[in-house]
Structures are given as C-alpha cells and as structure tokens.
Design a protein around this motif. Sequence first.
Motif, PDB file in Angstrom:
ATOM      1  N   SER A 107       0.826  -1.210   0.000  1.00 12.96           N
ATOM      2  CA  SER A 107       0.000   0.000   0.000  1.00 12.96           C
ATOM      3  C   SER A 107       0.861   1.261   0.000  1.00 12.96           C
ATOM      4  N   LEU A 108       1.898   1.274   0.818  1.00 14.32           N
ATOM      5  CA  LEU A 108       2.778   2.442   0.881  1.00 14.32           C
ATOM      6  C   LEU A 108       3.548   2.626  -0.425  1.00 14.32           C
ATOM      7  N   LEU A 109       4.031   1.524  -0.999  1.00 17.03           N
ATOM      8  CA  LEU A 109       4.796   1.609  -2.243  1.00 17.03           C
ATOM      9  C   LEU A 109       3.954   2.150  -3.392  1.00 17.03           C
ATOM     10  N   ILE A 110       2.647   1.868  -3.352  1.00 17.63           N
ATOM     11  CA  ILE A 110       1.769   2.330  -4.426  1.00 17.63           C
ATOM     12  C   ILE A 110       1.365   3.783  -4.240  1.00 17.63           C
ATOM     13  N   THR A 111       1.056   4.174  -3.005  1.00 18.44           N
ATOM     14  CA  THR A 111       0.497   5.513  -2.763  1.00 18.44           C
ATOM     15  C   THR A 111       1.561   6.605  -2.571  1.00 18.44           C
ATOM     16  N   LEU A 112       2.664   6.293  -1.907  1.00 18.68           N
ATOM     17  CA  LEU A 112       3.653   7.330  -1.597  1.00 18.68           C
ATOM     18  C   LEU A 112       4.282   7.969  -2.831  1.00 18.68           C
ATOM     19  N   PRO A 113       4.676   7.188  -3.850  1.00 18.60           N
ATOM     20  CA  PRO A 113       5.291   7.835  -5.029  1.00 18.60           C
ATOM     21  C   PRO A 113       4.374   8.839  -5.698  1.00 18.60           C
ATOM     22  N   ILE A 114       3.078   8.527  -5.775  1.00  8.07           N
ATOM     23  CA  ILE A 114       2.142   9.449  -6.424  1.00  8.07           C
ATOM     24  C   ILE A 114       2.018  10.733  -5.614  1.00  8.07           C
ATOM     25  N   ASN A 115       1.898  10.593  -4.293  1.00  5.97           N
ATOM     26  CA  ASN A 115       1.826  11.790  -3.449  1.00  5.97           C
ATOM     27  C   ASN A 115       3.086  12.632  -3.591  1.00  5.97           C
ATOM     28  N   SER A 139     -11.089  28.585 -13.890  1.00  3.22           N
ATOM     29  CA  SER A 139     -10.547  28.159 -15.179  1.00  3.22           C
ATOM     30  C   SER A 139      -9.019  28.115 -15.186  1.00  3.22           C
ATOM     31  N   SER A 140      -8.408  28.160 -14.006  1.00  5.69           N
ATOM     32  CA  SER A 140      -6.952  28.146 -13.960  1.00  5.69           C
ATOM     33  C   SER A 140      -6.428  26.804 -14.464  1.00  5.69           C
ATOM     34  N   PRO A 141      -5.709  26.798 -15.583  1.00  6.53           N
ATOM     35  CA  PRO A 141      -5.208  25.527 -16.130  1.00  6.53           C
ATOM     36  C   PRO A 141      -4.280  24.807 -15.170  1.00  6.53           C
ATOM     37  N   GLU A 142      -3.458  25.575 -14.428  1.00  9.95           N
ATOM     38  CA  GLU A 142      -2.497  24.950 -13.533  1.00  9.95           C
ATOM     39  C   GLU A 142      -3.200  24.192 -12.408  1.00  9.95           C
ATOM     40  N   LEU A 143      -4.145  24.894 -11.751  1.00  5.69           N
ATOM     41  CA  LEU A 143      -4.832  24.254 -10.627  1.00  5.69           C
ATOM     42  C   LEU A 143      -5.725  23.124 -11.102  1.00  5.69           C
ATOM     43  N   LEU A 144      -6.437  23.332 -12.223  1.00  2.24           N
ATOM     44  CA  LEU A 144      -7.281  22.264 -12.765  1.00  2.24           C
ATOM     45  C   LEU A 144      -6.446  21.053 -13.163  1.00  2.24           C
ATOM     46  N   GLY A 145      -5.280  21.315 -13.758  1.00  3.64           N
ATOM     47  CA  GLY A 145      -4.403  20.213 -14.132  1.00  3.64           C
ATOM     48  C   GLY A 145      -3.931  19.432 -12.924  1.00  3.64           C
ATOM     49  N   PHE A 146      -3.607  20.170 -11.850  1.00  9.83           N
ATOM     50  CA  PHE A 146      -3.185  19.509 -10.616  1.00  9.83           C
ATOM     51  C   PHE A 146      -4.306  18.664 -10.043  1.00  9.83           C
ATOM     52  N   ILE A 147      -5.499  19.275  -9.941  1.00  4.66           N
ATOM     53  CA  ILE A 147      -6.624  18.571  -9.326  1.00  4.66           C
ATOM     54  C   ILE A 147      -6.981  17.304 -10.100  1.00  4.66           C
ATOM     55  N   TRP A 148      -7.168  17.451 -11.423  1.00  2.00           N
ATOM     56  CA  TRP A 148      -7.583  16.292 -12.224  1.00  2.00           C
ATOM     57  C   TRP A 148      -6.473  15.245 -12.321  1.00  2.00           C
ATOM     58  N   GLY A 149      -5.221  15.695 -12.388  1.00  6.12           N
ATOM     59  CA  GLY A 149      -4.116  14.740 -12.426  1.00  6.12           C
ATOM     60  C   GLY A 149      -4.016  13.949 -11.145  1.00  6.12           C
ATOM     61  N   TYR A 150      -4.150  14.657 -10.015  1.00  3.15           N
ATOM     62  CA  TYR A 150      -4.045  13.984  -8.717  1.00  3.15           C
ATOM     63  C   TYR A 150      -5.232  13.062  -8.475  1.00  3.15           C
ATOM     64  N   VAL A 151      -6.443  13.570  -8.714  1.00  2.00           N
ATOM     65  CA  VAL A 151      -7.640  12.753  -8.501  1.00  2.00           C
ATOM     66  C   VAL A 151      -7.623  11.526  -9.416  1.00  2.00           C
ATOM     67  N   GLY A 152      -7.267  11.739 -10.690  1.00  2.00           N
ATOM     68  CA  GLY A 152      -7.213  10.613 -11.623  1.00  2.00           C
ATOM     69  C   GLY A 152      -6.216   9.555 -11.188  1.00  2.00           C
ATOM     70  N   SER A 153      -5.059  10.009 -10.706  1.00  2.00           N
ATOM     71  CA  SER A 153      -4.040   9.067 -10.248  1.00  2.00           C
ATOM     72  C   SER A 153      -4.508   8.297  -9.024  1.00  2.00           C
ATOM     73  N   MET A 154      -5.168   8.990  -8.107  1.00  2.00           N
ATOM     74  CA  MET A 154      -5.656   8.323  -6.901  1.00  2.00           C
ATOM     75  C   MET A 154      -6.759   7.323  -7.223  1.00  2.00           C
ATOM     76  N   VAL A 155      -7.590   7.627  -8.216  1.00  2.00           N
ATOM     77  CA  VAL A 155      -8.615   6.666  -8.640  1.00  2.00           C
ATOM     78  C   VAL A 155      -7.952   5.392  -9.156  1.00  2.00           C
ATOM     79  N   LEU A 156      -6.893   5.558  -9.960  1.00  2.00           N
ATOM     80  CA  LEU A 156      -6.159   4.397 -10.457  1.00  2.00           C
ATOM     81  C   LEU A 156      -5.533   3.612  -9.313  1.00  2.00           C
ATOM     82  N   VAL A 157      -5.024   4.343  -8.309  1.00  2.00           N
ATOM     83  CA  VAL A 157      -4.427   3.684  -7.144  1.00  2.00           C
ATOM     84  C   VAL A 157      -5.476   2.866  -6.403  1.00  2.00           C
TER      85      VAL A 157
END
Length: 275
Positions: A107-115, A139-157
């Motif tokens: 669990s740690l090996l999977i979640t820590l690298p993404i965080n 509409s901030s591309p930077e913040l939206l990119g961060f949010i969707w990238g992080y959420v998408g990665s966590m869903v995959l995790v």
Amino acid sequence: MMKSNDLIRRETKVQLSGNYGQGILATMVPGIIVGIANMIIGTLIGQSYVISLIVSVGFSIITTFMVAKMSLNLAHGAKNAGFDESLSPGESLLNVMYYVIIMQVISLLITLPINKIFFDAWIVSEDTFSNLIQNFQGSSPELLGFIWGYVGSMVLVVILLMFITYKIIYVAFIIIDQKVGVKEAFTKSFIYTKGNFFRIIGMNLFFIGWYFLSVPTCGLLLFYVIPYETLSRTNLYLEIRIENGDATGRDFDQVSNTETKEEVDPFETREYNKY
C-alpha cells in the motif's frame, strides 16, 4: 455442484440461529477491543507518525488473526468461538503478521510515489499553493491540471489496491485454516479467486444495503449485519476451497454426500426449509 451465494447466506442464517452471541464475539468484539486500545495508546503517544504506524500495524495483525480464526471456528461448527482457542500461539499468527506487513508495504509503495510526485511538482512552497488558490477563478489551467491529475491518479491507485485486495482476500483464512506459509497462502488465494470474481464481489455488495439501513438504528443493526456478513464470506471461502479440491475433515463428508445425491445438512442439527 457450485453453491450459489443465496444458498450460502441461508446456510449462514441457520448456523447463526440461536447462536448470535458467538457470532458477535467472533466478528465484532475483537475489533471493538482493539479499536478502544488503539485510541487509548494513540492519545498517550501523541502525534508520532512512525509510532502510530507501528501501533496501527500491530493492532491490524491482532484483529485480522482473531476475526479470521474465530469465524473459521464457527463456520466449522464449533459451539464456542472462544478467545482461548482463537489466540493459541502458533506459526499461523506469525504468518498472519507477515501477511499484514506485506500488505502495508504494498500500500505504501503504491500511494507514496504518487503523493511525492504531485506535491513535489506543484506545491514547492506554501506561497506557490496560495498563489494558485488566489488566482483560481474556475478556469486556472495549472490548478485544474493539478486537481484532475491527482484525482485521476488516486482513482487508479484505488482500483489497483482493490484488485490486489480481491486477489489475496483469502490469505489469512488459508494461513489459519490450512496451516500453510505465507507464500503458499498467496498462491492459493490467487487460485481460489480465479473465475470467482462475481461470486466474491457479489457477496460483499449484497450487504451494502444493510449498512445503509443501520444508520436509522444508530448502528444497532450492525450487531446483526456484521456477524451475518463475516460468516457468509467465511462460508464462501470454505465452499470455494472444497471446489478447488482442498476439502478436509467434515468437508469431505459433505462432498461425499453431495456426490451420492443425499440431502446435506452442513450444520447437522438444523434444516433449511424453515427459511
């Protein structure tokens, strides 16, 4: 012949009939005791992450072993789940400890690298994050990119962890029930779950509605649901074990009776037709 989940649940009801006290003892009391102890120790040791992790893993080992052992006792027809019988020291407890530690490491090996990747890349400092928030106007591309990238990665995790959990769902049962090592238990769990995805997931999903219904009862319904669910899942494991040719003891009697087309009462003193 393969038993349906519905039949397994009906058998479980018969098994728990007049025996719910033992069901609660086997499936709920260990978790309650360990939960209280965890809160007390957490209060005493403060906010140390490392110590909290060690304590959490230790309690997880105890709970996993106790619930699995006591549930198997009941599923095998023992009249008393009993703490004495369940906590007898032995190699099984040591192997369950290895299993829980392996799961924590995975669990740690999977979640820590993404965080680490996301927070190192985007939150270099508090000011950086504050500026992103202040400039965010929908509409901030930077913040939206961060949010969707992080959420998408966590869903995959989450999906990956769910898959791993599904494949090794029976490891603790196999270690205790068949008295084998961790490596063999992992191998057998992979074999048992192959082709049984919908049976195992279906058994778990069936009880979701019961948990929602427990809310209006302020949790009192859980004293019915948790023993019913835990023992149903234990009996499903035993059935899958028989189907894979690992039947032992009284399970051989059930298989033999089924093959000769005799009516089988797995619990010997009760009948199903009243359900």
